[in-house]
Write a protein that holds these residues in place. Sequence first.
Motif, mmCIF file in Angstrom:
data_model
loop_
_atom_site.group_PDB
_atom_site.id
_atom_site.type_symbol
_atom_site.label_atom_id
_atom_site.label_comp_id
_atom_site.label_asym_id
_atom_site.label_seq_id
_atom_site.Cartn_x
_atom_site.Cartn_y
_atom_site.Cartn_z
ATOM 1 N N GLN A 193 -89.215 -3.581 -20.437
ATOM 2 C CA GLN A 193 -90.455 -3.917 -19.079
ATOM 3 C C GLN A 193 -92.170 -3.709 -19.682
ATOM 4 O OE1 GLN A 193 -88.960 -0.267 -16.861
ATOM 5 N NE2 GLN A 193 -90.206 -1.770 -15.066
ATOM 6 N N SER A 194 -91.921 -3.632 -21.315
ATOM 7 C CA SER A 194 -93.643 -3.129 -22.304
ATOM 8 C C SER A 194 -93.784 -4.727 -22.499
ATOM 9 C CB SER A 194 -93.318 -2.191 -23.177
ATOM 10 O OG SER A 194 -92.417 -3.157 -23.910
ATOM 11 N N VAL A 195 -92.371 -5.548 -22.326
ATOM 12 C CA VAL A 195 -92.916 -6.688 -23.141
ATOM 13 C C VAL A 195 -92.427 -8.187 -22.122
ATOM 14 C CG1 VAL A 195 -91.771 -6.786 -25.420
ATOM 15 C CG2 VAL A 195 -90.126 -7.001 -23.615
ATOM 16 N N GLY A 196 -92.980 -7.728 -20.833
ATOM 17 C CA GLY A 196 -92.981 -8.583 -19.325
ATOM 18 C C GLY A 196 -91.175 -8.282 -18.470
ATOM 19 N N MET A 197 -90.793 -7.406 -18.755
ATOM 20 C CA MET A 197 -89.651 -7.691 -17.327
ATOM 21 C C MET A 197 -89.818 -6.475 -15.932
ATOM 22 S SD MET A 197 -85.276 -6.975 -18.324
ATOM 23 C CE MET A 197 -84.521 -7.387 -17.538
ATOM 24 N N THR A 198 -89.669 -7.463 -15.427
ATOM 25 C CA THR A 198 -90.373 -7.123 -14.216
ATOM 26 C C THR A 198 -89.657 -5.598 -13.555
ATOM 27 O OG1 THR A 198 -90.081 -8.653 -12.414
ATOM 28 C CG2 THR A 198 -91.051 -8.846 -13.461
ATOM 29 N N ASN A 199 -90.213 -4.761 -12.168
ATOM 30 C CA ASN A 199 -88.697 -3.812 -11.886
ATOM 31 C C ASN A 199 -87.647 -4.693 -11.020
ATOM 32 O OD1 ASN A 199 -89.636 -1.182 -12.850
ATOM 33 N ND2 ASN A 199 -91.199 -1.271 -11.383
ATOM 34 N N ARG A 200 -88.423 -5.513 -10.527
ATOM 35 C CA ARG A 200 -87.182 -6.464 -9.413
ATOM 36 C C ARG A 200 -86.292 -6.742 -10.665
ATOM 37 N NH1 ARG A 200 -86.984 -11.788 -7.742
ATOM 38 N NH2 ARG A 200 -85.596 -11.829 -5.837
ATOM 39 N N GLN A 201 -86.600 -7.374 -11.515
ATOM 40 C CA GLN A 201 -85.659 -8.186 -13.012
ATOM 41 C C GLN A 201 -85.027 -6.937 -13.375
ATOM 42 O OE1 GLN A 201 -88.107 -10.120 -14.950
ATOM 43 N NE2 GLN A 201 -87.652 -12.216 -14.556
ATOM 44 N N LEU A 202 -85.558 -6.135 -13.925
ATOM 45 C CA LEU A 202 -84.518 -4.875 -13.828
ATOM 46 C C LEU A 202 -83.140 -4.844 -13.415
ATOM 47 C CD1 LEU A 202 -84.408 -3.636 -16.975
ATOM 48 C CD2 LEU A 202 -85.658 -1.677 -16.111
ATOM 49 N N LYS A 203 -83.792 -4.583 -11.932
ATOM 50 C CA LYS A 203 -83.111 -3.869 -10.923
ATOM 51 C C LYS A 203 -82.165 -4.803 -10.844
ATOM 52 C CE LYS A 203 -84.896 -2.184 -7.455
ATOM 53 N NZ LYS A 203 -85.672 -1.949 -5.914
ATOM 54 N N GLN A 204 -82.422 -5.623 -10.559
ATOM 55 C CA GLN A 204 -81.226 -6.926 -10.419
ATOM 56 C C GLN A 204 -79.704 -6.678 -11.735
ATOM 57 O OE1 GLN A 204 -83.135 -10.689 -10.324
ATOM 58 N NE2 GLN A 204 -81.863 -12.071 -9.500
ATOM 59 N N MET A 205 -81.105 -6.886 -12.513
ATOM 60 C CA MET A 205 -79.548 -7.035 -13.693
ATOM 61 C C MET A 205 -78.779 -5.757 -14.074
ATOM 62 S SD MET A 205 -80.352 -6.434 -18.593
ATOM 63 C CE MET A 205 -80.926 -4.393 -17.915
ATOM 64 N N LEU A 206 -79.493 -4.253 -13.943
ATOM 65 C CA LEU A 206 -78.305 -3.465 -12.988
ATOM 66 C C LEU A 206 -77.599 -3.657 -11.695
ATOM 67 C CD1 LEU A 206 -80.942 -0.515 -13.716
ATOM 68 C CD2 LEU A 206 -78.842 -1.452 -15.248
ATOM 69 N N VAL A 207 -77.635 -4.276 -10.959
ATOM 70 C CA VAL A 207 -76.986 -4.610 -10.016
ATOM 71 C C VAL A 207 -75.979 -5.764 -10.353
ATOM 72 C CG1 VAL A 207 -76.870 -6.026 -7.745
ATOM 73 C CG2 VAL A 207 -78.549 -4.081 -7.736
ATOM 74 N N PRO A 226 -76.394 0.676 -8.616
ATOM 75 C CA PRO A 226 -76.850 0.565 -9.521
ATOM 76 C C PRO A 226 -78.854 0.685 -8.484
ATOM 77 C CG PRO A 226 -75.466 -0.699 -9.102
ATOM 78 C CD PRO A 226 -75.107 -0.288 -7.882
ATOM 79 N N ALA A 227 -79.278 0.312 -7.424
ATOM 80 C CA ALA A 227 -80.406 -0.095 -7.108
ATOM 81 C C ALA A 227 -80.766 1.147 -6.629
ATOM 82 C CB ALA A 227 -79.771 -0.857 -5.496
ATOM 83 N N VAL A 228 -80.022 2.340 -6.174
ATOM 84 C CA VAL A 228 -80.264 3.015 -6.366
ATOM 85 C C VAL A 228 -80.792 3.963 -6.758
ATOM 86 C CG1 VAL A 228 -79.425 5.685 -4.698
ATOM 87 C CG2 VAL A 228 -79.415 3.464 -3.111
ATOM 88 N N LEU A 229 -79.584 4.197 -7.970
ATOM 89 C CA LEU A 229 -79.822 4.679 -9.375
ATOM 90 C C LEU A 229 -81.203 4.811 -9.954
ATOM 91 C CD1 LEU A 229 -76.441 5.664 -10.171
ATOM 92 C CD2 LEU A 229 -77.229 6.982 -9.191
ATOM 93 N N TYR A 230 -81.347 3.139 -9.272
ATOM 94 C CA TYR A 230 -82.459 2.567 -10.867
ATOM 95 C C TYR A 230 -83.858 3.279 -10.251
ATOM 96 C CZ TYR A 230 -86.273 -0.263 -12.545
ATOM 97 O OH TYR A 230 -87.218 -0.372 -13.548
ATOM 98 N N GLN A 231 -83.692 3.365 -8.810
ATOM 99 C CA GLN A 231 -85.385 3.282 -8.279
ATOM 100 C C GLN A 231 -84.967 5.204 -8.299
ATOM 101 O OE1 GLN A 231 -86.465 1.001 -6.428
ATOM 102 N NE2 GLN A 231 -88.037 2.075 -6.144
ATOM 103 N N ALA A 232 -84.005 6.328 -8.196
ATOM 104 C CA ALA A 232 -84.386 7.375 -8.680
ATOM 105 C C ALA A 232 -84.962 7.726 -10.149
ATOM 106 C CB ALA A 232 -83.232 7.682 -7.909
ATOM 107 N N GLY A 233 -84.713 6.583 -10.661
ATOM 108 C CA GLY A 233 -84.835 7.326 -12.297
ATOM 109 C C GLY A 233 -85.931 6.529 -12.563
ATOM 110 N N SER A 234 -87.036 5.285 -11.961
ATOM 111 C CA SER A 234 -87.881 4.725 -12.294
ATOM 112 C C SER A 234 -89.585 5.382 -12.117
ATOM 113 C CB SER A 234 -87.669 3.121 -12.230
ATOM 114 O OG SER A 234 -87.759 3.270 -10.676
ATOM 115 N N ARG A 235 -89.058 6.478 -11.746
ATOM 116 C CA ARG A 235 -90.660 7.401 -11.089
ATOM 117 C C ARG A 235 -91.382 7.216 -11.924
ATOM 118 N NH1 ARG A 235 -87.271 11.288 -6.825
ATOM 119 N NH2 ARG A 235 -86.550 9.561 -6.143
#
Length: 881
Positions: A787-801, A861-870
């Motif tokens: 994320q620090s090099v430009g990956m968005t939350n949406r892309q990260l969540k999409q990758m996990l899904v 994956p979507a729910v778990l990422y959402q819970a862990g990205s606070r």
Amino acid sequence: MKVKNQKCIRRLSYKSLWATRKRNVIAIFAIALTTLLFTSLFTILMSLNESYETYNFRQVGGYSDGTFKELSEEQVEKIAAHPGIREAGERITCGFNTTGVFGKVPAEVSYMDKNCTKWSYATPTTGREPEKSNEIAMDTVALKLLGVTPELGAKVTIEYQAGDKTNGGFQETDTFILSGYWEYDDLMPVHYINVSKDYVKSLEEKWMASGEKAFRRDLNVMLPSKLNIEQQMQKIDTDLGYDWNTRDQENSARIGVNWGLTASQLNAGMDPELLAAIAAFLLLVIFTGYLIIYNIFQISVTGDIRFYGLLKTIGTTPRQLKRIIRQQAFLLCVGGIPVGLLLGYGIGAWLTPIVLKGTTVVGTHVTISSSPVIFAGSAIFAVITVFLSCTKPGKMAAKVSPVEATKYTECVSVKKKRRSSHGAKVYQMAFANLGRNKKKTVLVVISLALSVTLLNVLCSFVGGFDTEKYISQQTCADFIVSSTDYFRYNDADEYISEETIAEIQENTSETVSGSGYTTDMTTMVWMDTEQYKKMAVPYLGEEKLEEELEYYEKRGSEIKTPTILEGLDETLFEKVTVLDGELDPLFDENTHAIAIRVHTDDYGNVENVERYPKIGDTLTMVYQNMYWIDTRTGKPADPATTPEEYVEIREEEPREVDYTVCALVKVPYAMTFRYSGLGYDTILPAERMREDCGAELIRKFYLFDTPDMEAENAAERYLAELTAGDTSVLMYESKASIRSEFEQFQKMFFLLGGVLCAIIGLVGILNFFNAIMTGILARKREFAVLQSVGMTNRQLKQMLVQEGLFYTAGSVVVAFLLSLVCGPLSGDMMEKMFWFCTYHFTILPVIAMLPVFAVLGCLIPAVLYQAGSRQSIVERLREAE
């Protein structure tokens, strides 16, 4: 050199465990879930077994392990005192009644001690057991049949035949005072009528004064173990010098094993296929638990690998590292196993009535097992699974060098690729992430695939239950009607009358119909001695067979032995299957032909075909009339009422008829006398049988088919009404009742298997959940860097899904392949174990699970990422450091 550092190792284990307590909550949850799996399955299986046993015991009439039969008073005392007997209960039978109000369910008059009363479900719930000679106890239905209101102190008059059921007796009528009663169980085979020991003693003196032996004494026993009951009882007989193979001898002490015990059934019917199925089931359960816990420990060790490397730099040995991990595993077991035991037992106790609801196996008597084996077994299985699961991660931690440990990362080895100017694709990153730890990926995929494969096998199994195959084995007609004597194998002068059959025909629509017949004459056959030995040795043994042959009349190489001869109406021969030869000669007036009924196993295969005569052989049948006369008057006598010293057996001149064997046939069991002898079972047309024996035939049953389902339902209602009531002497069997029983049996298997699939499926889902969750926790720093090099939350969540979808897609593919391999193998095993099963391959359950897996792959994956990205990126980078 030994160093006393156990306390230090324990402290390290505890402190490192506490430092990663959030992650360890997942491990405790996994252990609790595995224990829950074992406990719930064991609870359901043992409750099912106990419910099934109770159902069988109620049919048998008691739940003792076995019975020593027809003993003397001295034998009762010696056997009861043997160290191989844990508990004993005596019963002295003094009479019975199988007529009148007790025509459907017979009554037995006897004395039982406290143990025997308890084990026979005959302990009074109101009042007490008889103590005085004029007291009696019985069930409420028996009282109702006798017209007595269940009230303590009520007068009860009973008529019964005193003495031995096999040797006749004398009519006795007595009036008693009701001292106790209990509710009747519809499954019980008899009405127990309990009297005092004083009453039995006085009646026995009267019985013995007429020249008879003492009343029958049976000793019911409980043994130290439920395994090998027959061998234990035989050893007791051997120790005391008794013989279990003889009858009416001074040293005879016959034995009987309670067939209701599952252990005795398994001991009698254990085969390699069944053993393989049980072993496969246990391995599947253990492997399912192993998958989830191993994955947790592997991830935990991977996360702590740097910590273990640092410990190595200060001198910790590989053995000590393994001990640290084992001690952590033990501490996690202490937290997880008790929770799993309690929850598992609760879930098992809740599910058991649902699984068994409405089945004829238990009815309203559902037994929830509370055996210590459930808890001890589940805990042991869980501990074994945990320690197996931590063995390999422990070795991994012990082998890693300090330098490797400090640089360790969960990585994937890849081949050199050309650089792309378009950047990395999200789905490519997701797919590559699966290869970071191939073992973890394989385990998650397999755990998900197992539940689907099992569901597929279950659907194939239950779907293969062939109702028509089962019904055809159990009955051969829509309805079979006769008296209670026929269905209980009792001899009678009449079973079903012409008038009753005419009434049935008038009120039902029939197609094929007819009757089976016997005769009151004695039927014998001249049989080759060696041929008889082939048939009798498996049942009698060499020694007893030689003794028995001494009593048979001989003619050259032949002996005259009893045979079963059944006459059938011509219409019923279409239900007979010809295995060799033909039936036409049976109906030729110019020939004397006879058919031999062969015995087959559940699969229709002829058992020991060499026992039977060949087509064209000659059989000489002997018809002989035997009767009793009263020597005082020279007139026919009734052995039940005439004193034994005045009864004499007379024989008429035998009639011998030579028959040619024209066919070996298979006759449906339901259309036979339902018992068999050691000689041949023979079949003749009813008219030919009547001519040859020269006597009137006795009709044993009447069977008929109906033209359609509407007529079948109408006949079912009519016969239910005709045979209703406790005083009716008629009973019937129908395809509808057998079909209903089989459907309930099928439903029970489906529900039980469905519960197993659901539990294993839940384990697979939670393993998937744990893999994603622990993966997110272990890769927090990596996600922060991306994320620090430009990956968005949406892309990260999409990758996990997409990772989740790859997991689930792989699981469906593996489940499909496993089903292709396991389906035919399990189907072949099922057909060998269950004769009524016809395997049909199906893949529909795998297809049906596709949308379920797709939802799981996206949602978890979507729910778990959402819970862990606070947390912020900076906070996660700092925490990882």
